[in-house]
Design a protein around this motif. Structure first.
Motif, mmCIF file in Angstrom:
data_model
loop_
_atom_site.group_PDB
_atom_site.id
_atom_site.type_symbol
_atom_site.label_atom_id
_atom_site.label_comp_id
_atom_site.label_asym_id
_atom_site.label_seq_id
_atom_site.Cartn_x
_atom_site.Cartn_y
_atom_site.Cartn_z
ATOM 1 N N PHE A 12 -0.070 2.339 -4.868
ATOM 2 C CA PHE A 12 -0.112 2.663 -6.071
ATOM 3 C C PHE A 12 1.423 2.268 -6.631
ATOM 4 N N LEU A 13 2.484 2.671 -5.948
ATOM 5 C CA LEU A 13 3.830 2.556 -6.192
ATOM 6 C C LEU A 13 4.082 0.883 -6.400
ATOM 7 N N ILE A 14 3.440 0.255 -5.644
ATOM 8 C CA ILE A 14 3.641 -1.527 -5.844
ATOM 9 C C ILE A 14 3.015 -1.960 -7.007
ATOM 10 N N LEU A 15 1.782 -1.556 -7.045
ATOM 11 C CA LEU A 15 0.989 -2.005 -8.426
ATOM 12 C C LEU A 15 1.622 -1.596 -9.741
ATOM 13 N N GLU A 16 2.251 -0.292 -9.585
ATOM 14 C CA GLU A 16 2.539 0.259 -10.787
ATOM 15 C C GLU A 16 4.186 -0.664 -11.122
ATOM 16 N N ASN B 206 11.379 -2.243 -1.807
ATOM 17 C CA ASN B 206 10.714 -1.177 -2.118
ATOM 18 C C ASN B 206 10.031 -0.551 -0.691
ATOM 19 N N ALA B 207 9.484 -1.582 0.164
ATOM 20 C CA ALA B 207 9.036 -1.337 1.590
ATOM 21 C C ALA B 207 9.902 -0.713 2.226
ATOM 22 N N VAL B 208 11.168 -1.489 2.276
ATOM 23 C CA VAL B 208 12.244 -1.002 3.212
ATOM 24 C C VAL B 208 12.558 0.615 2.722
ATOM 25 N N ALA B 209 12.930 0.895 1.408
ATOM 26 C CA ALA B 209 13.211 2.166 0.911
ATOM 27 C C ALA B 209 12.143 3.136 1.318
ATOM 28 N N PHE B 210 10.863 2.890 1.115
ATOM 29 C CA PHE B 210 9.834 3.676 1.436
ATOM 30 C C PHE B 210 9.912 4.154 2.959
ATOM 31 N N ILE B 211 10.078 3.266 3.913
ATOM 32 C CA ILE B 211 10.226 3.700 5.487
ATOM 33 C C ILE B 211 11.373 4.651 5.355
ATOM 34 N N LYS B 212 12.291 4.392 4.735
ATOM 35 C CA LYS B 212 13.683 5.343 5.000
ATOM 36 C C LYS B 212 13.283 6.705 4.354
ATOM 37 N N VAL B 213 12.576 6.610 3.353
ATOM 38 C CA VAL B 213 11.873 7.865 2.986
ATOM 39 C C VAL B 213 10.992 8.746 3.899
#
Length: 186
Positions: A37-41, A101-108
């Motif tokens: 959903f984050l990517i689609l948005e 955003n995938a990189v940031a997502f993994i860090k979160v």
């Protein structure tokens, strides 16, 4: 289910109705679904949501079912391949933001144990139930989406302005904005 009341925004197509009835506003705690959903948005920014829904399956295929671990490792060759894919939104900045955003997502995930833990902390793990009388009362942003947007940006996320974040919050059930006359209203 044709004789039921729904939010008026979803009445233009069966796909919209299905999305409204089965997904929109239902709390999501699964990181894979939250990432999708984050990517689609982020791809929806500046476009209509029905455009994204119509291309959703193409996005799933192009982005390997939104596997954030794979997307975080996309190289230039894969980005160029995506830019040629007519089945998705071929916006270079948005495609590149999916990777960052995938990189940031993994860090979160590493910091909080899961992205779900991170995003739901803003509401103590509970949805915000709004009691809207009409679509006119549903805002495009809210103070909370502005706050989360700033925090996401500090963490390296892109295309996560307050409007995108608020739409994300609605999609994953952090906010329930079904109008009171809708059968999905709480």
């Amino acid at each position: 289910m044709e004789n039921i009341n729904r939010c008026k925004w979803c009445l233009s197509s069966e796909l919209y109705k299905q999305y409204h009835d089965q997904e929109w506003g239902i709390p999501v705690f699964d990181d894979a679904v939250l990432f999708e959903f984050l990517i689609l948005e982020t791809f929806q920014a500046g476009l209509s949501w029905i455009t994204i829904l119509n291309k959703r399956e193409n996005f799933r295929i192009a982005f390997e079912h939104f596997d954030f671990k794979k997307i975080a490792n996309y190289q230039e060759e894969k980005i160029q391949e995506l830019l040629l894919n007519a089945g998705i939104i071929r916006n270079q900045l948005k495609i590149r933001s999916a990777v960052s955003n995938a990189v940031a997502f993994i860090k979160v995930q590493q910091e909080f144990g899961s992205f779900s833990n991170y995003i739901w902390q803003f509401t103590d793990g509970k949805p915000i139930i709004n009691h809207r009388k009409s679509l006119n009362e549903v805002p495009a942003t809210a103070p909370l989406s502005e706050f989360i947007s700033k925090d996401l940006k500090k963490r390296g996320f892109k295309f996560v302005g307050p409007t995108v974040v608020y739409a994300f919050m609605q999609a994953v059930g952090i906010v329930n904005d079904h109008v009171e006359s809708c059968w999905k209203s709480c």
